[in-house]
Design a protein around this motif. Structure first.
Motif, PDB file in Angstrom:
ATOM      1  N   PHE A 112       0.853  -1.180   0.000  1.00 23.81           N
ATOM      2  CA  PHE A 112       0.000   0.000   0.000  1.00 23.81           C
ATOM      3  C   PHE A 112       0.893   1.235   0.000  1.00 23.81           C
ATOM      4  CE2 PHE A 112       0.727  -1.191   4.407  1.00 23.81           C
ATOM      5  CZ  PHE A 112       0.995   0.015   5.045  1.00 23.81           C
ATOM      6  N   ARG A 113       0.271   2.396  -0.179  1.00 21.93           N
ATOM      7  CA  ARG A 113       1.025   3.622  -0.336  1.00 21.93           C
ATOM      8  C   ARG A 113       0.539   4.696   0.630  1.00 21.93           C
ATOM      9  NH1 ARG A 113       0.480   5.463  -6.240  1.00 21.93           N
ATOM     10  NH2 ARG A 113       0.991   3.308  -6.758  1.00 21.93           N
ATOM     11  N   GLU A 114       1.476   5.462   1.169  1.00 19.40           N
ATOM     12  CA  GLU A 114       1.148   6.645   1.954  1.00 19.40           C
ATOM     13  C   GLU A 114       2.006   7.790   1.433  1.00 19.40           C
ATOM     14  OE1 GLU A 114       1.518   5.984   6.126  1.00 19.40           O
ATOM     15  OE2 GLU A 114      -0.085   4.481   6.214  1.00 19.40           O
ATOM     16  N   GLY A 115       1.380   8.694   0.682  1.00 22.31           N
ATOM     17  CA  GLY A 115       2.126   9.775   0.049  1.00 22.31           C
ATOM     18  C   GLY A 115       3.116   9.212  -0.945  1.00 22.31           C
ATOM     19  N   ASN A 116       4.371   9.627  -0.808  1.00 19.79           N
ATOM     20  CA  ASN A 116       5.398   9.113  -1.721  1.00 19.79           C
ATOM     21  C   ASN A 116       6.221   7.987  -1.088  1.00 19.79           C
ATOM     22  OD1 ASN A 116       6.761  10.682   0.124  1.00 19.79           O
ATOM     23  ND2 ASN A 116       8.057  11.724  -1.378  1.00 19.79           N
ATOM     24  N   ILE A 163       7.593   5.698  -5.266  1.00 24.13           N
ATOM     25  CA  ILE A 163       6.418   4.920  -5.650  1.00 24.13           C
ATOM     26  C   ILE A 163       6.828   3.816  -6.618  1.00 24.13           C
ATOM     27  CG2 ILE A 163       4.189   5.023  -6.846  1.00 24.13           C
ATOM     28  CD1 ILE A 163       3.952   7.913  -5.846  1.00 24.13           C
ATOM     29  N   PHE A 164       6.412   2.600  -6.301  1.00 26.75           N
ATOM     30  CA  PHE A 164       6.632   1.504  -7.235  1.00 26.75           C
ATOM     31  C   PHE A 164       5.526   0.477  -7.070  1.00 26.75           C
ATOM     32  CE2 PHE A 164       8.465  -0.575  -3.535  1.00 26.75           C
ATOM     33  CZ  PHE A 164       8.253  -1.929  -3.760  1.00 26.75           C
ATOM     34  N   GLU A 165       5.363  -0.363  -8.068  1.00 30.18           N
ATOM     35  CA  GLU A 165       4.406  -1.458  -8.020  1.00 30.18           C
ATOM     36  C   GLU A 165       5.129  -2.748  -8.371  1.00 30.18           C
ATOM     37  OE1 GLU A 165       1.173  -0.546 -10.598  1.00 30.18           O
ATOM     38  OE2 GLU A 165       0.377   1.065  -9.315  1.00 30.18           O
ATOM     39  N   GLY A 166       4.600  -3.852  -7.904  1.00 33.37           N
ATOM     40  CA  GLY A 166       5.207  -5.139  -8.204  1.00 33.37           C
ATOM     41  C   GLY A 166       6.349  -5.450  -7.253  1.00 33.37           C
ATOM     42  N   ILE A 169      15.487   2.100   0.053  1.00 36.95           N
ATOM     43  CA  ILE A 169      15.400   2.657  -1.297  1.00 36.95           C
ATOM     44  C   ILE A 169      15.512   1.516  -2.299  1.00 36.95           C
ATOM     45  CG2 ILE A 169      16.318   4.935  -0.686  1.00 36.95           C
ATOM     46  CD1 ILE A 169      19.063   3.967  -1.710  1.00 36.95           C
ATOM     47  N   GLU A 170      14.931   1.727  -3.465  1.00 31.87           N
ATOM     48  CA  GLU A 170      15.044   0.722  -4.515  1.00 31.87           C
ATOM     49  C   GLU A 170      16.469   0.707  -5.074  1.00 31.87           C
ATOM     50  OE1 GLU A 170      11.620  -0.103  -7.345  1.00 31.87           O
ATOM     51  OE2 GLU A 170      11.300   2.005  -6.818  1.00 31.87           O
ATOM     52  N   MET A 171      17.007  -0.465  -5.281  1.00 33.39           N
ATOM     53  CA  MET A 171      18.385  -0.570  -5.755  1.00 33.39           C
ATOM     54  C   MET A 171      18.521  -0.168  -7.223  1.00 33.39           C
ATOM     55  SD  MET A 171      19.736  -3.971  -3.777  1.00 33.39           S
ATOM     56  CE  MET A 171      21.451  -3.650  -4.236  1.00 33.39           C
ATOM     57  N   SER A 199      13.261  13.006  -6.056  1.00 30.79           N
ATOM     58  CA  SER A 199      13.117  14.441  -5.831  1.00 30.79           C
ATOM     59  C   SER A 199      13.976  14.852  -4.634  1.00 30.79           C
ATOM     60  CB  SER A 199      11.651  14.783  -5.555  1.00 30.79           C
ATOM     61  OG  SER A 199      11.243  14.222  -4.303  1.00 30.79           O
ATOM     62  N   ILE A 200      14.186  16.137  -4.486  1.00 31.37           N
ATOM     63  CA  ILE A 200      14.938  16.639  -3.344  1.00 31.37           C
ATOM     64  C   ILE A 200      14.246  16.223  -2.047  1.00 31.37           C
ATOM     65  CG2 ILE A 200      15.701  18.712  -2.111  1.00 31.37           C
ATOM     66  CD1 ILE A 200      17.351  18.168  -4.579  1.00 31.37           C
ATOM     67  N   ASN A 201      12.927  16.320  -2.040  1.00 30.53           N
ATOM     68  CA  ASN A 201      12.153  15.955  -0.851  1.00 30.53           C
ATOM     69  C   ASN A 201      12.340  14.482  -0.491  1.00 30.53           C
ATOM     70  OD1 ASN A 201      10.094  16.386   1.233  1.00 30.53           O
ATOM     71  ND2 ASN A 201       8.826  15.078  -0.062  1.00 30.53           N
ATOM     72  N   GLU A 202      12.378  13.618  -1.497  1.00 32.78           N
ATOM     73  CA  GLU A 202      12.567  12.187  -1.243  1.00 32.78           C
ATOM     74  C   GLU A 202      13.970  11.911  -0.721  1.00 32.78           C
ATOM     75  OE1 GLU A 202       9.497  10.123  -4.448  1.00 32.78           O
ATOM     76  OE2 GLU A 202      11.505  10.723  -5.101  1.00 32.78           O
ATOM     77  N   LEU A 203      14.965  12.562  -1.283  1.00 31.73           N
ATOM     78  CA  LEU A 203      16.344  12.350  -0.850  1.00 31.73           C
ATOM     79  C   LEU A 203      16.550  12.772   0.605  1.00 31.73           C
ATOM     80  CD1 LEU A 203      18.328  13.501  -4.017  1.00 31.73           C
ATOM     81  CD2 LEU A 203      18.149  11.171  -3.125  1.00 31.73           C
TER      82      LEU A 203
END
Length: 515
Positions: A426-430, A449-452, A469-471, A479-483
């Motif tokens: 499931f997802r909450e925001g990013n 955000i990713f699926e699968g 984090i995804e490899m 994004s800067i916010n994600e980093l």
């Protein structure tokens, strides 16, 4: 051709899990029985029915089977078990098919609108029959996994044994009520079922339908640990499923491990040799209070538990890409007969001791007493007032979650750990929350955000989850916010990383593995 629909309302028993992404042994056995009887079988889950709001579409079937078998309820991410009201609704709105209600729910129902048609299908089909019949229906029923809504990302429970090897039982356990005779399933039957499931596309298996995996073959070896049979079992599974992704187990008994050492150590070594990383031995500790243990007939002393937990750490603690191969998971029940405030204090002190000694615990499960009809505890409750002290329970649960779980998680999954094949839930925001297939899989908040499926790299820890984090994602994909969600990275550092390492995988940058 006759038609049948199997509605999976899910299973959660001491030795069986069937809430998605798990699919239980019972569901596949029922499907196999119906297929062998000439039925065309449709499989659906209660969550699919809820999602589509199609409660009355089953009148065209000749047979409708509802499976419900939750005796140790917990919190679930992959699905929500069927309720009695929902069972009644399905029976009320679908009166044309022959209706069967099956699973432990049948033993525990007092009254429902479905009583006049309720039958214990498992008792009818499997009680007092040979493993030869279970062999047939398990192999035939393997094909039903293709109809699971999460296929092929499912994990199949595999039956190893029925009942408990002990002569006397814990006062609260439903296993001897549901399966009063201990018996080990033939190796060939287990391996052949795994092969059938593997050919149907399943790549994840859990030897979970067993009260104590280390007692497998105990009844065939003069009540001694059957090392050769355990080795034959695991080796056989690996032979027929060479590219499996998950081979895990569930229950083991710490008192049994201590009592039958050193043979138990050799058996654990075999499991660690063949299993996949992230495996757990679920230890039914229930209480560290010796008085409570004795009054509730729980096998082994606290010293025995200490020995078993430390032995599993020693043998199973080796890591693959940072993930330990096998660790203990501890289950506790609050509200047992003889419990006092001191019982809570003893528990907290012991868990703190493990943390300080770097003895790893993969998970700590805190449950309140659930009275299963016809157990000794159920009869005792009619004479004694058994009630969880809510104030104490909530206080110590808070302490354990904050002061034990959180630092323990950092030890089990340190920064830099790589976890393969995590599946978005499931997802909450990013943030995408995901889990790998496995026994009690860790919840992972993946930045972005990713699926699968995806492989992830651990960067931080919560109380009961980790951040990763995804490899495969590059610095420029964030994004800067994600980093800045990564510890130690502020806005200026995030901007520098994007400018300097835009096309480099972020995990390699964090590892310092870039030119």
């Amino acid at each position: 051709m006759k038609s049948a629909v199997l509605i999976d309302g899910y299973v959660d028993e001491p030795a069986v899990l069937g809430v998605p992404p798990y699919i239980s042994t019972y569901a596949r056995y029922i499907a196999g029985t119906l297929l062998l009887k000439g039925f065309e079988v449709t499989y659906t889950t209660i969550d699919q029915i809820r999602e589509k709001d199609n409660w009355q579409i089953f009148n065209d079937y000749d047979v409708m089977v509802i499976l419900s078998s939750v005796t140790v309820p917990g919190k679930y991410i992959g699905g929500t078990p069927i309720t009695i009201d929902e069972i009644e609704k399905l029976f009320e709105l679908n009166k044309k098919p022959f209706r069967i209600l099956t699973g432990a729910i049948v033993k525990f129902l007092k009254s429902t609108k479905a009583d006049d048609v309720a039958e214990d299908f498992l008792k009818y089909a499997f009680e007092n029959v040979s493993y030869e019949i279970i062999r047939k229906v398990s192999i035939e029923g393997a094909q039903i996994v293709k109809q699971h809504p999460r296929y092929p990302d499912v994990i199949c429970e595999i039956e190893v044994s029925l009942g408990c090897e002990r002569k006397t039982y814990c006062t609260f356990c439903s296993e001897p009520i549901l399966h009063p005779i201990f018996s080990s399933r033939p190796v060939k039957d287990i391996v052949d079922e795994v092969e059938a499931l593997y050919k149907c596309g399943v790549r994840a298996f859990r030897l979970g339908r067993s009260a104590n995996i280390l007692a497998y073959g105990f009844d065939k070896n003069s009540s001694k640990i059957n090392i050769s049979l355990i080795n034959e079992l695991y080796n056989g599974i690996r032979d027929v499923a060479p590219e499996l992704e998950v081979l895990h187990t569930d229950n083991a008994n710490p008192g049994f491990i201590a009592k039958y050492y050193p043979e138990s150590a050799r058996a654990i070594e075999i499991i660690v040799n063949y299993n996949t990383p992230g495996d757990i031995f679920s230890f039914g500790i229930e209480s560290f209070d010796e008085n409570v243990r004795k009054k509730n007939n729980i096998q082994g002393s606290v010293d025995d538990i200490d020995f078993a937990i430390r032995l599993v750490n020693e043998v199973g603690g080796k890591r693959v890409e940072g993930v330990p191969k096998l660790l203990p998971g501890l289950n506790f029940i609050f509200g047992l007969y003889g419990e006092t405030k001191k019982s809570y204090e003893i528990l907290y002190k012991k868990l703190k001791e493990y943390l300080n000694d770097n003895v790893l615990i993969r998970r700590i499960n805190l449950r309140q007493l659930y009275l299963v009809p016809n157990t000794p505890m159920w009869y005792l409750s009619k004479r004694k007032h058994l009630k969880v002290n809510k104030k104490l329970f909530n206080h110590y649960k808070y302490l354990i979650r904050r002061e034990i779980d959180a630092p323990m998680l950092r030890k089990v999954f340190p920064k830099g750990t790589i976890i393969r094949n995590v599946i978005s839930e499931f997802r909450e925001g990013n943030i995408t929350f995901a889990r790998p297939l496995g026994t009690y899989p860790i919840l992972i908040g993946v930045i972005g955000i990713f699926e699968g499926k995806s492989d992830v790299y651990v960067v931080d820890h919560g109380r009961r989850s980790i951040t990763a984090i995804e490899m495969e994602r590059k610095v420029g994909d964030y994004s800067i916010n994600e980093l800045t969600k990564i510890p130690g990275i502020g806005k200026s550092t995030a901007q520098m990383l994007k400018e300097k390492f835009f096309n480099q995988p972020l995990w390699k940058v964090l590892e310092g593995q870039v030119d």
